[in-house]
Design a protein around this motif. Structure first.
Motif, short mmCIF file in Angstrom:
data_model
loop_
_atom_site.label_atom_id
_atom_site.label_comp_id
_atom_site.label_asym_id
_atom_site.label_seq_id
_atom_site.Cartn_x
_atom_site.Cartn_y
_atom_site.Cartn_z
N MET A 45 15.81 -20.69 -27.69
CA MET A 45 15.86 -21.56 -29.01
C MET A 45 15.15 -23.05 -28.31
N VAL A 46 15.19 -23.43 -27.47
CA VAL A 46 14.86 -25.15 -27.71
C VAL A 46 13.31 -24.63 -26.88
N ALA A 47 12.98 -24.00 -26.33
CA ALA A 47 11.85 -23.39 -25.90
C ALA A 47 10.94 -22.87 -26.76
N MET A 48 11.53 -21.96 -27.83
CA MET A 48 10.85 -22.07 -29.37
C MET A 48 9.85 -23.01 -29.57
N HIS A 49 11.24 -24.12 -29.75
CA HIS A 49 10.87 -24.88 -30.75
C HIS A 49 9.92 -25.58 -30.41
N ILE A 50 9.53 -26.38 -28.66
CA ILE A 50 8.82 -26.96 -28.09
C ILE A 50 7.24 -26.22 -28.05
N ALA A 51 6.69 -25.04 -27.99
CA ALA A 51 6.25 -23.97 -28.19
C ALA A 51 5.70 -24.24 -29.37
N PHE A 52 6.83 -24.14 -30.50
CA PHE A 52 6.15 -24.45 -32.25
C PHE A 52 4.99 -25.72 -31.71
N PHE A 53 5.57 -26.30 -31.51
CA PHE A 53 4.81 -28.04 -31.41
C PHE A 53 3.06 -27.39 -30.84
N VAL A 54 3.80 -27.11 -28.84
CA VAL A 54 2.67 -26.74 -29.49
C VAL A 54 0.95 -25.90 -28.97
N VAL A 127 12.65 -22.74 -43.43
CA VAL A 127 11.33 -23.78 -44.44
C VAL A 127 10.41 -24.42 -43.59
N GLU A 128 10.74 -25.23 -42.48
CA GLU A 128 10.38 -25.83 -42.01
C GLU A 128 9.00 -24.86 -41.13
N LEU A 129 9.22 -24.46 -40.48
CA LEU A 129 8.39 -22.84 -39.68
C LEU A 129 7.14 -22.56 -40.03
N LEU A 130 7.68 -22.44 -41.68
CA LEU A 130 6.69 -22.23 -43.16
C LEU A 130 5.78 -23.00 -43.30
N LEU A 131 6.28 -23.61 -43.85
CA LEU A 131 6.09 -25.94 -44.16
C LEU A 131 4.72 -25.80 -43.40
N ILE A 132 5.67 -26.83 -42.45
CA ILE A 132 4.23 -26.83 -41.31
C ILE A 132 3.15 -26.33 -40.74
N PRO A 133 3.05 -25.46 -40.26
CA PRO A 133 1.79 -24.57 -40.43
C PRO A 133 1.35 -24.26 -41.48
N LEU A 134 1.92 -23.59 -42.84
CA LEU A 134 1.60 -23.71 -43.76
C LEU A 134 0.22 -25.22 -44.71
N LEU A 135 1.08 -26.49 -44.54
CA LEU A 135 0.19 -27.70 -44.09
C LEU A 135 -0.80 -27.68 -43.64
N PHE A 136 -1.01 -27.39 -43.07
CA PHE A 136 -2.38 -26.98 -41.99
C PHE A 136 -3.27 -26.68 -41.81
N ASN A 137 -2.72 -25.09 -42.56
CA ASN A 137 -3.90 -23.61 -42.24
C ASN A 137 -3.23 -23.05 -41.00
N ALA A 138 -2.47 -23.54 -40.62
CA ALA A 138 -2.06 -23.00 -39.07
C ALA A 138 -1.03 -21.55 -39.07
N TYR A 139 -2.44 -20.64 -39.44
CA TYR A 139 -1.56 -19.15 -39.74
C TYR A 139 -1.43 -18.71 -38.92
N LEU A 140 -1.53 -18.72 -37.92
CA LEU A 140 -0.94 -17.91 -36.80
C LEU A 140 -0.07 -18.79 -36.45
N THR A 141 0.25 -19.77 -36.67
CA THR A 141 1.51 -20.42 -35.25
C THR A 141 2.90 -19.95 -36.98
N LEU A 142 1.85 -19.64 -37.73
CA LEU A 142 3.27 -19.30 -38.79
C LEU A 142 3.55 -18.32 -38.73
N CYS A 143 2.92 -17.26 -37.89
CA CYS A 143 3.30 -16.03 -38.48
C CYS A 143 4.13 -15.81 -37.10
#
Length: 188
Positions: A45-54, A127-143
């Motif tokens: 879970m921690v690795a996933m959250h770090i990888a999300f930011f990267v 919801v954050e994992l949807l909104l944050i990438p959506l805010l910046f059109n980062a659709y690969l990260t979002l999916c």
């Protein structure tokens, strides 16, 4: 500073503050006899959250995406989500944590959003994992991270519920509550 970097720095700062709160709460809970569960998936879970930011940072930098055309609305929803997060942490107080820590026979907290749902914190993260990438059109990260989060939650939530039911009155107290959709049942 661009909107992206302002949000990104805010999120990193927020996560560091949350980790500090979680560590302080963990120390207190263990002094009260708390038992830790879920170590086998916590690192994932921690690795996933770090990888999300990267992933978010790389996708925005590499593709030079700008803010979504509806950024004011998305940012507004993000701010509401952050207020909800603060309400969750304040509701659980010393029991809020990023780990599964259970004090045997502790009274189950049913204040704040927990009056209506079992897992508002996981809802906020989703919801954050949807909104944050959506805010910046980062659709690969979002999916990618929406799916990874669902996989991790499919492991974590059943384990957390089973453990809480075994060691506290969680099962009885929350039997009529839905996991993520607010329950407005008469029984409170």
């Amino acid at each position: 500073m661009s909107l992206f970097w302002a949000v990104f720095v805010f999120l990193i700062f927020q996560r560091l503050v949350e980790l500090r709160i979680a560590k302080r709460n963990e120390i207190w809970m263990k002094q009260q006899g708390a038992i830790e569960f879920g170590k086998e998936h916590y690192g994932l879970m921690v690795a996933m959250h770090i990888a999300f930011f990267v992933s978010l940072m790389l996708e925005v930098i590499l593709f030079k995406d700008t803010a979504n055309q509806y950024w004011p609305v998305i940012l507004g929803l993000f701010i509401i989500t952050q207020a909800f997060r603060v309400w969750i942490i304040k509701s659980l107080q010393r029991y809020w944590n990023t780990k599964i820590l259970v004090i045997p026979n502790a009274k189950v907290i049913k204040s704040g959003p927990y009056r209506w749902m079992k897992h508002p914190n996981y809802l906020v993260v989703t919801v954050e994992l949807l909104l944050i990438p959506l805010l910046f059109n980062a659709y690969l990260t979002l999916c990618l991270f929406f799916v990874l989060n669902q996989i991790i939650l499919s492991i974590r939530i059943p384990q957390e519920e089973a453990i809480l039911s075994q060691w506290t009155e969680y099962g009885t107290e929350f039997e009529e509550h839905a996991r993520f959709i607010p329950s407005l049942s008469k029984k409170e």
